[in-house]
Structure formats: structure tokens, C-alpha cells
Motif scaffolding. Sequence first.
Motif, short mmCIF file in Angstrom:
data_model
loop_
_atom_site.label_atom_id
_atom_site.label_comp_id
_atom_site.label_asym_id
_atom_site.label_seq_id
_atom_site.Cartn_x
_atom_site.Cartn_y
_atom_site.Cartn_z
N MET A 265 19.34 118.55 47.94
CA MET A 265 18.19 118.64 47.03
C MET A 265 18.63 119.05 45.64
O MET A 265 18.16 118.49 44.63
CB MET A 265 17.16 119.62 47.60
CG MET A 265 16.40 119.10 48.80
SD MET A 265 15.03 120.15 49.33
CE MET A 265 15.91 121.51 50.10
N ALA A 266 19.55 120.02 45.55
CA ALA A 266 20.06 120.44 44.24
C ALA A 266 20.87 119.32 43.59
O ALA A 266 20.78 119.10 42.37
CB ALA A 266 20.91 121.69 44.39
N LYS B 266 12.19 118.77 55.84
CA LYS B 266 11.82 117.37 55.63
C LYS B 266 12.31 116.88 54.27
O LYS B 266 12.89 115.79 54.15
CB LYS B 266 10.31 117.19 55.74
CG LYS B 266 9.79 117.10 57.17
CD LYS B 266 8.30 116.80 57.16
CE LYS B 266 7.79 116.57 58.57
NZ LYS B 266 6.33 116.23 58.57
N ASN B 267 12.06 117.68 53.22
CA ASN B 267 12.53 117.31 51.89
C ASN B 267 14.05 117.30 51.83
O ASN B 267 14.65 116.46 51.14
CB ASN B 267 11.97 118.28 50.84
CG ASN B 267 10.52 118.01 50.51
OD1 ASN B 267 10.21 117.14 49.70
ND2 ASN B 267 9.61 118.74 51.14
N GLY B 268 14.69 118.21 52.55
CA GLY B 268 16.14 118.23 52.57
C GLY B 268 16.74 117.01 53.25
O GLY B 268 17.74 116.45 52.78
N LEU C 80 15.30 114.08 53.46
CA LEU C 80 15.06 112.98 52.53
C LEU C 80 16.08 112.99 51.40
O LEU C 80 16.58 111.93 50.99
CB LEU C 80 13.64 113.08 51.96
CG LEU C 80 13.21 111.97 51.00
CD1 LEU C 80 13.22 110.62 51.70
CD2 LEU C 80 11.82 112.27 50.45
N ALA C 81 16.43 114.18 50.91
CA ALA C 81 17.43 114.29 49.85
C ALA C 81 18.80 113.86 50.34
O ALA C 81 19.57 113.23 49.59
CB ALA C 81 17.48 115.72 49.32
N MET C 82 19.16 114.17 51.57
CA MET C 82 20.45 113.74 52.10
C MET C 82 20.52 112.22 52.21
O MET C 82 21.56 111.61 51.90
CB MET C 82 20.70 114.40 53.46
CG MET C 82 21.03 115.88 53.38
SD MET C 82 21.59 116.60 54.93
CE MET C 82 20.02 116.79 55.80
N MET C 83 19.43 111.59 52.63
CA MET C 83 19.40 110.13 52.68
C MET C 83 19.47 109.54 51.27
O MET C 83 20.15 108.53 51.04
CB MET C 83 18.13 109.66 53.38
CG MET C 83 18.05 110.04 54.85
SD MET C 83 19.42 109.37 55.82
CE MET C 83 19.14 107.61 55.61
N ALA C 84 18.77 110.17 50.31
CA ALA C 84 18.83 109.71 48.93
C ALA C 84 20.24 109.86 48.36
O ALA C 84 20.71 109.00 47.60
CB ALA C 84 17.82 110.48 48.08
N MET C 85 20.90 110.94 48.72
CA MET C 85 22.27 111.15 48.26
C MET C 85 23.20 110.07 48.80
O MET C 85 24.07 109.55 48.07
CB MET C 85 22.75 112.53 48.70
CG MET C 85 23.91 113.08 47.91
SD MET C 85 23.37 113.59 46.27
CE MET C 85 24.89 113.45 45.37
N LEU C 86 23.00 109.70 50.05
CA LEU C 86 23.79 108.62 50.62
C LEU C 86 23.52 107.31 49.88
O LEU C 86 24.46 106.55 49.60
CB LEU C 86 23.46 108.46 52.10
CG LEU C 86 24.15 107.32 52.84
CD1 LEU C 86 25.67 107.50 52.81
CD2 LEU C 86 23.65 107.21 54.28
#
Length: 263
Positions: free
Chosen positions: A105-106, A216-218, A220-226
Motif C-alpha cells: 500500500m505504501a 482487503k486493501n493490502g 489489492l495493493a499487492m496485486m496492483a504492485m504485481l
Amino acid sequence: MAVSMSRGFLVLPCSSSPSFVGRGTHRPLLSARNVVWSARQVPAHRFVVHAQAQRPTWLPGLDPPPYLDGSLAGDFGFDPLGLGEDPDSLKWYVQAELVHARFAMAGIAGILFTDLLRVTGINNLPVWYEAGAVKYQFANTETLFIVQLFLMGFAETKRYMDFTCPGSQAKEGSFFGLEAALEGLEPGYPGGPLLNPLGLAKDIKNAHDWKLKEIKNGRLAMMAMLGIFVQASVTHVGPIDNLIEHLSDPWHKTIIQTLAGTT
């Protein structure tokens, strides 16, 4: 034998042998006088079907493993490799996922913010995957690496010690007199005015909704980072550049055309 049909419907016992009155005259075995409607004679609970509400799972209709009972925040029964069968390992994986989610997220916020400044020309910043190679004027690379290693190593050591012995890092004198400012709630959830300035989820034991929203947001952030990693590897530009290119021609500038052009 009395036969019960639906709620409050009772058929009284009758003879099993046929009865005849006169020659060629037949009397039905069941008449209106044999039927009694009574809501008191048949208990209502016999006709109530209790459907146990099943908790949501990552794949509808899938039975989650028994060690994932839904008590953990964000538990949707996903563990195809069975990594959480051991209770001690499951506790560690929960903490590891939480830390990775917060870093993601960060990281997403930092990448999007700096990339937006770069694309708009507000600041001459490097693209995010080249930021590590930039020479900063206020300190050399070796100094920055040592300081980062010390600070992150110290924080991770404290986190691990609090995981192995919950509450040990909140004792007086364990953090240079700043224990009250941190006020750890439970392993993985530090608090206090420094790490919880808004005072959210002070009762961490009953803060299931807050924990669920964070994980949940975390995730989603991991998938976005990928996704950002893959974009950078394929297109060699930042995410804002990718977005601008897609919006310029949404029907022809998509992931399908991009991947097809790289093969």
C-alpha cells in the motif's frame, strides 16, 4: 398411525380394513369428520428447516479447510498448498501477509504520487524503477544503505520480538522511553499517537471490520504492485504513462495489443 402433513394438519387414526354398509354401498374410510385441523397437536419446530448460513469463500461452494474457521480477518478459506495447517506457521504467515500488504500500500501510493509529479512536470523525478540508481546530493549511496539497513533492521527485530513474546516491547525502558507513544495493541497492530494518530480501532479485539478493510486493501495493493512490475518490464515506462497512452486510444491501446506487440 397418525400422519402429519404440513403445519397443524393431523389425520386421526382410522381402520385399515374396508367397511361396507349394505349391499353395493361403499363408505369412504376418510371423511370430513375424520380430519382435524389443530395447530397445537403438532409442534411447529418439527417442520422448521434450519439452513446454516455458510461463510463466503474465495470460490463459491468450496468447503474451506478445517483450520481456517473464519476467525482471522480476511479468511476466505484460501490455502491451496496447505501452508497454514500448522498453527504456529499460520500465525507467522498472518503477520507476514500483513507486513507485505502494508509495504504494498505504501509502495503503490509512493509510485503513483511521484510518477504523477514527473509526468506533469512539477518535479524532475526519475521513474520509480530507476530511483534506486540516482545519486542524491545530501548523502552518498553507501551511507543511505547503511542507515536504511540499521533502521529497518531495528524495526523488524522489534516486530519479531513482539511476535515471539507479545507485550514484551511495551514494557517501560524497551524503546527509549517512547513506549507510551507507541502503545502496542497486539502483535502486528501497534498504536499510539505515532502509529495510530486518528485513534482508530482502540479496542483491537473487537476491531474485525477495520482489520478486514486493511487486509482487503493490502491484498489489492499487492496485486496492483504485481501489475506495475509487469507493466514496467513490458512497456519500460511508468504507470501514469501507461494510463495516458490507454486513454488516448482505449480500443487499440490495451494490454492485449501491448502483449501481442512484444511477441
